[in-house]
Design a protein around this motif. Structure first.
Motif, PDB file in Angstrom:
ATOM      1  N   TYR A 251       0.556  22.802  37.272  1.00 14.49           N
ATOM      2  CA  TYR A 251       0.657  22.558  36.161  1.00 14.49           C
ATOM      3  C   TYR A 251       1.730  23.454  36.157  1.00 14.49           C
ATOM      4  O   TYR A 251       1.322  24.966  35.453  1.00 14.49           O
ATOM      5  CB  TYR A 251       0.315  22.154  34.301  1.00 14.49           C
ATOM      6  CG  TYR A 251      -0.723  20.658  35.251  1.00 14.49           C
ATOM      7  CD1 TYR A 251      -0.702  18.650  34.811  1.00 14.49           C
ATOM      8  CD2 TYR A 251      -2.356  20.928  35.466  1.00 14.49           C
ATOM      9  CE1 TYR A 251      -0.899  18.645  35.363  1.00 14.49           C
ATOM     10  CE2 TYR A 251      -2.734  19.462  36.881  1.00 14.49           C
ATOM     11  CZ  TYR A 251      -2.512  18.356  35.754  1.00 14.49           C
ATOM     12  OH  TYR A 251      -3.294  17.003  35.473  1.00 14.49           O
ATOM     13  N   ILE A 264      -5.865  20.529  29.333  1.00 13.97           N
ATOM     14  CA  ILE A 264      -5.951  20.267  30.870  1.00 13.97           C
ATOM     15  C   ILE A 264      -7.637  20.322  30.900  1.00 13.97           C
ATOM     16  O   ILE A 264      -8.097  19.655  31.738  1.00 13.97           O
ATOM     17  CB  ILE A 264      -5.024  20.901  31.357  1.00 13.97           C
ATOM     18  CG1 ILE A 264      -3.627  20.944  31.158  1.00 13.97           C
ATOM     19  CG2 ILE A 264      -5.424  21.150  33.051  1.00 13.97           C
ATOM     20  CD1 ILE A 264      -2.733  21.778  32.372  1.00 13.97           C
ATOM     21  N   TYR A 269      -4.774  15.333  29.862  1.00 12.65           N
ATOM     22  CA  TYR A 269      -3.284  15.572  30.700  1.00 12.65           C
ATOM     23  C   TYR A 269      -2.432  15.060  30.055  1.00 12.65           C
ATOM     24  O   TYR A 269      -1.121  16.071  29.261  1.00 12.65           O
ATOM     25  CB  TYR A 269      -3.018  15.618  31.580  1.00 12.65           C
ATOM     26  CG  TYR A 269      -4.487  15.813  32.823  1.00 12.65           C
ATOM     27  CD1 TYR A 269      -4.749  16.835  33.594  1.00 12.65           C
ATOM     28  CD2 TYR A 269      -6.037  14.848  33.535  1.00 12.65           C
ATOM     29  CE1 TYR A 269      -6.025  17.463  34.167  1.00 12.65           C
ATOM     30  CE2 TYR A 269      -6.610  15.201  34.002  1.00 12.65           C
ATOM     31  CZ  TYR A 269      -7.014  16.267  34.306  1.00 12.65           C
ATOM     32  OH  TYR A 269      -7.671  16.849  34.925  1.00 12.65           O
ATOM     33  N   SER A 272      -0.753  17.831  27.584  1.00  6.50           N
ATOM     34  CA  SER A 272      -0.690  19.069  27.350  1.00  6.50           C
ATOM     35  C   SER A 272       0.283  19.898  27.328  1.00  6.50           C
ATOM     36  O   SER A 272       1.109  20.898  27.001  1.00  6.50           O
ATOM     37  CB  SER A 272      -1.275  19.411  29.038  1.00  6.50           C
ATOM     38  OG  SER A 272      -0.595  18.569  29.939  1.00  6.50           O
ATOM     39  N   ALA A 274       2.227  19.561  29.943  1.00  7.69           N
ATOM     40  CA  ALA A 274       3.456  20.212  30.704  1.00  7.69           C
ATOM     41  C   ALA A 274       3.386  19.096  32.476  1.00  7.69           C
ATOM     42  O   ALA A 274       3.236  17.953  32.154  1.00  7.69           O
ATOM     43  CB  ALA A 274       2.195  21.021  31.223  1.00  7.69           C
ATOM     44  N   GLU A 275       4.184  19.575  32.605  1.00  8.60           N
ATOM     45  CA  GLU A 275       4.614  18.781  33.875  1.00  8.60           C
ATOM     46  C   GLU A 275       3.987  19.586  35.477  1.00  8.60           C
ATOM     47  O   GLU A 275       3.548  20.154  35.755  1.00  8.60           O
ATOM     48  CB  GLU A 275       6.026  19.322  34.355  1.00  8.60           C
ATOM     49  CG  GLU A 275       6.940  19.264  33.017  1.00  8.60           C
ATOM     50  CD  GLU A 275       7.454  17.846  32.812  1.00  8.60           C
ATOM     51  OE1 GLU A 275       7.571  16.383  33.410  1.00  8.60           O
ATOM     52  OE2 GLU A 275       7.807  17.203  31.807  1.00  8.60           O
ATOM     53  N   TYR A 276       3.511  18.125  35.996  1.00 10.13           N
ATOM     54  CA  TYR A 276       2.375  17.958  37.474  1.00 10.13           C
ATOM     55  C   TYR A 276       3.461  18.301  38.291  1.00 10.13           C
ATOM     56  O   TYR A 276       4.226  17.412  38.852  1.00 10.13           O
ATOM     57  CB  TYR A 276       1.219  16.740  37.294  1.00 10.13           C
ATOM     58  CG  TYR A 276       0.294  16.591  38.202  1.00 10.13           C
ATOM     59  CD1 TYR A 276      -0.352  17.877  38.516  1.00 10.13           C
ATOM     60  CD2 TYR A 276       0.352  16.018  39.256  1.00 10.13           C
ATOM     61  CE1 TYR A 276      -1.028  18.683  39.598  1.00 10.13           C
ATOM     62  CE2 TYR A 276      -0.039  16.451  40.288  1.00 10.13           C
ATOM     63  CZ  TYR A 276      -1.244  17.787  40.479  1.00 10.13           C
ATOM     64  OH  TYR A 276      -2.091  17.585  41.590  1.00 10.13           O
TER      65      TYR A 276
END
Length: 578
Positions: A251, A264, A269, A272, A274-276
């Motif tokens: 991530y 996470i 997710y 979070s 975030a980008e995966y």
């Protein structure tokens, strides 16, 4: 009486530049000159003896130093573990070019120090797979180094003895099986085998004093323990470097995004921020290639030849390094001498292209989870680029190859048509038959009998799609058997076969037809059959086969080379000199 010089004799040889002292006779001058000459000879003789003794001493010192280095090298070489590895190709057979299979073992039980971050041997984490399957090609004539990586989840015929499986599972049956899988299923000769475990990798990085890499974004991987909380040029210890090269569930947070690692870890997710990454093993291979070049640059900057640095580096590698028994000390030293000045940062790197099955793969009733298939012609193009030319089988005449076809999708009509296509290309087709489908989706396999790799490579060049190569038992006494799968094409025939399976529910407006209704007797004859008609027959026939799904589950083939994503780490920028 006045002395007169003799008319002949040694006195005539008195040097003309001898100056007489007042009252000194010519005979006296001669005696004085001879005395001085004897003194000079004595001095030169003494100097010569001293120089000789000094020279001998220097030679002895050099011999002692060289002997010490050789002894030290032998000592370090003795720390390397040597394995008996079968199926290796002699270097002489590859013209001096050396292909070294570099393997990253996941064996936790082989680690000198157990680490909970990797899983503990005593807790049952004892599987032996290969995280990294990479061939390093060394060409001593051109001083060229090239890399070829195989995605660990590539499903191939001979991963295990006589069994289809992921290529990384071959190591569970020993290094000889992994070597055989690479040689038999990809046609790449392997001269030597080298395996590193987690400890070795981390120790090498620590022996170098760590490395620095540039991180454009913050990254985190809960599985590998990669955790980089700030951007820029970041120091990585051996453990952190290992976490980076093992990361494949990464991530990342770009500028302005709030980093929430706890979400996470909790499995939440979406919270979070975030980008995966989502590139899986392909992305990890690209990061591995980048890291290896950074590591090579770090070694080059420190330089080989620093006794303290070299000792720590060799001390980190040797005790845990495993190589085949034929990889001797002299050959290792020759490779070091030949390639010590090679700029590995510019070495070409290739990843074998693959086709991803986007659904869990079912093979003979067993769920193998997420995996990938070989992809043609992309694979052979990548291997040819790596090896510096196409394989030997491409030059064979189709008429010299005996082929049979074994249907694997439940349609004898499609099987017969594949046989017709191969015959049209000039192959000697000895027959065709059927076997039960292995599952909803399957790769096409080019199976060859021992000693017929070149013939199989020739047939492989006539196919495209999800197609693999492997050694095994053929049918009808053929050199090569094509076992048809759910996604392939034959090139150059009267009709391209793109066999597509569907679900157990028949298409709207169609009738369910039992597979037995389409036998070889109903296969197309010399008169052409339309593609729509053939595909309709395949669809109707396969609709009666339980579990068949639409072939859209296969993704497009990956590329052999991939640009580094904007969020991936890379070498630190070189500071400009002011």
């Amino acid at each position: 009486m006045v002395d007169t010089p003799p008319s002949s004799g040694a006195a005539d040889d008195v040097p003309a530049d001898t100056v007489a002292a007042p009252g000194q006779s010519r005979r006296s001058r001669l005696r004085a000159w001879r005395s001085r000459r004897r003194a000079k000879k004595a001095l030169r003789s003494k100097l010569r003896r001293r120089l000789t003794r000094t020279g001998i001493s220097i030679v002895l010192i050099i011999v002692v130093i060289i002997g010490g280095l050789v002894g030290y090298t032998i000592y370090r070489s003795g720390q390397i573990q040597h394995l008996k590895v079968k199926n290796l190709t002699p270097v002489a057979a590859t013209g001096g070019v050396e292909d070294i299979l570099l393997v990253g073992s996941t064996s936790r039980c082989a680690l000198a120090k157990q680490n909970p971050a990797f899983g503990l041997c005593q807790n049952g984490v004892n599987g032996v797979n290969s995280d990294v399957v990479m061939v390093v090609r060394l060409n001593p004539k051109t001083h060229r180094v090239t890399l070829l990586s195989f995605p660990r989840d590539t499903f191939i015929p001979n991963a295990r003895p006589g069994q289809y499986n992921r290529i990384d599972s071959a190591l569970a049956y020993g290094p000889s099986q992994l070597v055989a899988a690479v040689e038999q299923d990809f046609g790449v000769p392997i001269n030597h085998y080298v395996v590193l475990n987690f400890d070795t990798f981390a120790n090498v990085v620590d022996a170098l004093g760590g490395v620095h890499m540039y991180f454009p974004d913050r990254v985190y991987d809960n599985y590998s323990q990669l955790d980089v909380t700030h951007t820029g040029c970041v120091y990585l210890s051996g453990f952190q470097a290992l976490a980076l090269v093992r990361a494949r569930h990464m991530y990342y947070w770009t500028a302005g995004q709030k980093m929430n690692v706890a979400a996470i870890k909790a499995g939440n997710y979406s919270a979070s921020g975030a980008e995966y990454d989502g590139s899986g093993d392909i992305g990890r291979i690209e990061r591995d290639h980048v890291f290896l070049k950074v590591l090579a640059s770090a070694v080059a900057k420190r330089g080989l030849g620093n006794p303290i640095a070299d000792n720590s580096l060799l001390g980190a590698i040797a005790p845990q390094l495993q190589v085949d028994t034929s990889f001797g000390l002299s050959e290792m030293l020759n490779l070091i001498l030949n390639f010590h000045g090679t700029n590995l940062a510019s070495s070409p790197e290739t990843t074998l292209p693959v086709v991803e099955d986007t659904q869990p793969y079912i093979y003979k009733g067993y769920n193998y989870g997420d995996l990938v298939f070989p992809s043609e012609p992309q694979d052979q193009q990548a291997i040819a680029a790596f090896m510096g030319g196409p394989n030997a089988g491409v030059s064979l005449r189709p008429g010299s190859v005996m082929v049979s076809v074994l249907g694997g999708i439940g349609s004898s009509a499609a099987t017969a048509h594949t046989a017709t296509q191969l015959s049209t290309l000039g192959y000697k087709v000895l027959g065709h038959s059927e076997q039960a489908p292995v599952g909803p989706i399957s790769e096409t396999s080019v199976i060859y009998s021992a000693g017929h790799l070149a013939q199989a490579e020739r047939v492989l060049a006539s196919l495209s799609g999800a197609v693999s190569l492997g050694v095994g038992t053929t049918t009808d006494g053929a050199d090569v058997t094509v076992v048809t799968g759910t996604d392939f094409q034959v090139h150059g025939g009267t009709l391209s076969t793109h066999a597509t399976a569907t679900s157990a529910v028949a298409p709207a407006g169609s009738q369910r037809v039992a597979p037995a209704a389409l036998t070889s007797a109903s296969a197309p004859s010399a008169s052409p059959i339309s593609l729509d008609t053939l595909v309709s027959q395949v669809l109707l026939a396969s609709s009666a086969v339980p579990g068949y799904t639409d072939n859209g589950a296969l993704a497009p083939p990956t590329s052999s080379t991939t640009a580094i994503p904007s969020y991936d780490p890379r070498a630190c920028p070189v500071k400009s000199k002011s």
